[in-house]
Design a protein around this motif. Structure first.
Motif, short mmCIF file in Angstrom:
data_model
loop_
_atom_site.label_atom_id
_atom_site.label_comp_id
_atom_site.label_asym_id
_atom_site.label_seq_id
_atom_site.Cartn_x
_atom_site.Cartn_y
_atom_site.Cartn_z
N LEU A 24 0.82 -1.21 0.00
CA LEU A 24 0.00 0.00 0.00
C LEU A 24 0.86 1.27 0.00
O LEU A 24 0.42 2.32 -0.45
N ASN A 25 2.08 1.15 0.52
CA ASN A 25 2.98 2.30 0.58
C ASN A 25 3.81 2.47 -0.69
O ASN A 25 4.47 3.49 -0.86
N LEU A 26 3.78 1.47 -1.57
CA LEU A 26 4.62 1.50 -2.77
C LEU A 26 3.86 2.20 -3.91
O LEU A 26 2.81 1.74 -4.35
N THR A 27 4.38 3.30 -4.37
CA THR A 27 3.72 4.09 -5.41
C THR A 27 4.51 4.03 -6.72
O THR A 27 5.67 3.59 -6.76
N LYS A 28 3.88 4.49 -7.79
CA LYS A 28 4.56 4.57 -9.07
C LYS A 28 5.75 5.51 -9.01
O LYS A 28 6.79 5.28 -9.64
N ILE A 29 5.61 6.57 -8.22
CA ILE A 29 6.71 7.54 -8.06
C ILE A 29 7.92 6.86 -7.44
O ILE A 29 9.06 7.10 -7.85
N ILE A 31 8.76 3.72 -7.69
CA ILE A 31 9.38 2.85 -8.69
C ILE A 31 10.17 3.67 -9.71
O ILE A 31 11.30 3.32 -10.06
N VAL A 32 9.58 4.79 -10.15
CA VAL A 32 10.26 5.63 -11.14
C VAL A 32 11.55 6.21 -10.56
O VAL A 32 12.60 6.21 -11.22
N GLN A 33 11.48 6.71 -9.31
CA GLN A 33 12.66 7.32 -8.69
C GLN A 33 13.80 6.32 -8.54
O GLN A 33 14.96 6.64 -8.81
N THR A 34 13.47 5.12 -8.09
CA THR A 34 14.52 4.12 -7.88
C THR A 34 15.06 3.59 -9.20
O THR A 34 16.25 3.25 -9.29
N CYS A 35 14.21 3.48 -10.21
CA CYS A 35 14.68 2.99 -11.51
C CYS A 35 15.64 3.98 -12.17
O CYS A 35 16.45 3.59 -13.02
N ARG A 36 15.56 5.24 -11.78
CA ARG A 36 16.49 6.23 -12.31
C ARG A 36 17.90 6.04 -11.75
O ARG A 36 18.86 6.56 -12.29
N LEU A 96 13.24 6.65 1.41
CA LEU A 96 12.13 5.72 1.64
C LEU A 96 11.76 4.96 0.38
O LEU A 96 11.43 3.77 0.43
N ALA A 97 11.82 5.63 -0.77
CA ALA A 97 11.51 4.96 -2.04
C ALA A 97 12.49 3.82 -2.30
O ALA A 97 12.09 2.72 -2.72
N LEU A 98 13.77 4.05 -2.03
CA LEU A 98 14.77 3.01 -2.19
C LEU A 98 14.54 1.87 -1.20
O LEU A 98 14.63 0.69 -1.56
N SER A 99 14.21 2.21 0.04
CA SER A 99 13.96 1.21 1.08
C SER A 99 12.81 0.29 0.69
O SER A 99 12.92 -0.94 0.74
N VAL A 100 11.69 0.89 0.28
CA VAL A 100 10.51 0.10 -0.10
C VAL A 100 10.80 -0.74 -1.34
O VAL A 100 10.40 -1.90 -1.43
N SER A 101 11.54 -0.18 -2.29
CA SER A 101 11.86 -0.92 -3.51
C SER A 101 12.77 -2.10 -3.21
O SER A 101 12.59 -3.20 -3.77
N LEU A 102 13.76 -1.92 -2.34
CA LEU A 102 14.65 -3.02 -1.96
C LEU A 102 13.87 -4.13 -1.25
O LEU A 102 14.12 -5.32 -1.48
#
Length: 296
Positions: A24-29, A31-36, A96-102
């Protein structure tokens, strides 16, 4: 011994709820930020998947642990992070985006890697000769149901819910799943209190060393590779904080070996000590920097 319904029914459901909350905390933003910045993902994932189990094996080789305790420590090193690591990343102002993506990447890989590598560990510890085994595909299926599937369900639910509903319901779900997980851990602790190692034991030392050394490994590796400070903090937490609930579920429900589950249970409680110390250290450093900027 803990009732079967607690370890084999309630624990998997609560664990699935925790993982759904992460979705629920994982957003498209995110994913986009970490993929960069794929380099950060590769570094964090490599430390989690490769370096952490090697570190656990080093501790097993150095410390006189019993085979079940060693298996429990190795099991902890193989599980993904969870909502707890994401929470700590937020508290230390990490990426946080990196943390959730990992965490999400680890949740995708763990159902396939954990039963295979854990099977090797059981063979090396000669536990497989005693009839102890972890069937690969049944284990993959069960792990998918409590890790990856809930994450994907949470991501889908986020798309279906409106922003206003999500803002209202998400904090409540976090509190509910967090309290449920704490309740299960405490109940398991009380149920196994007589069999748990004392706080002054080799198992406690192994658990604390695994947490401290893995956080140190993540922090130093990320710094030496010159990642941004927020990414360093996120990787430090992700490598150092593992989802003890998954490890307990594998030990109690899949392997049905409470002796192996005692170390993950101990880890689930004691890992908070070094993490909180590091968190307060980060907050103190941030406050000092703020003061320095103010008077510069």
């Amino acid at each position: 011994m803990a009732p079967d319904w607690l370890s084999q029914v309630l624990l998997p459901w609560v664990l699935a709820g925790v993982m759904m909350t992460m979705g629920l905390n994982l957003t498209k933003i995110d994913i986009v930020q970490t993929c960069r910045h794929p380099r950060r993902l590769v570094i964090g994932t490599s430390l989690q998947i490769l370096a952490l189990p090697l570190l656990a094996w080093g501790l097993v080789a150095l410390l006189p642990l019993s085979p079940p305790a060693a298996a429990g420590l190795l099991l902890v090193s193989l599980v993904p992070g969870g909502a707890t690591s994401n929470m700590f990343s937020y508290l230390v102002q990490g990426d946080l985006a990196l943390s959730v993506s990992l965490t999400a990447i680890a949740a995708v890989l763990a159902p396939f890697t954990l039963p295979l590598v854990m099977g090797w560990h059981l063979e090396f510890l000669t536990l497989s000769s005693a009839g102890l085994s972890l069937p690969y595909w049944p284990t993959v299926g069960k792990l998918l149901l409590v890790t990856l599937a809930p994450v994907l369900a949470g991501m889908l639910l986020r798309q279906l819910l409106g922003t206003s509903i999500l803002i209202w319901i998400l904090p409540k779900i976090k509190v509910l799943t967090g309290m449920a997980m704490i309740g299960v851990v405490i109940t398991l602790w009380l149920s196994h209190a007589q069999r748990l190692p004392s706080l002054l034991s080799i198992e406690t030392l192994a658990v604390l060393l695994l947490c401290v050394l893995s956080m140190t490994l993540g922090h130093q590796a990320a710094r030496r590779l010159r990642l941004p400070d927020a990414s360093v903090r996120a990787i430090t937490v992700e490598v150092g904080v593992q989802n003890a609930g998954v490890a307990m579920m594998v030990a109690f429900a899949l392997l049905q070996q409470p002796n192996i589950g005692l170390v993950p249970l101990l880890y689930g409680l004691l890992m908070n000590v070094p993490v909180f110390i590091w968190m307060f250290t980060c907050q103190w450093r941030d406050s000092q920097r703020t003061v320095a900027r103010r008077y510069s």
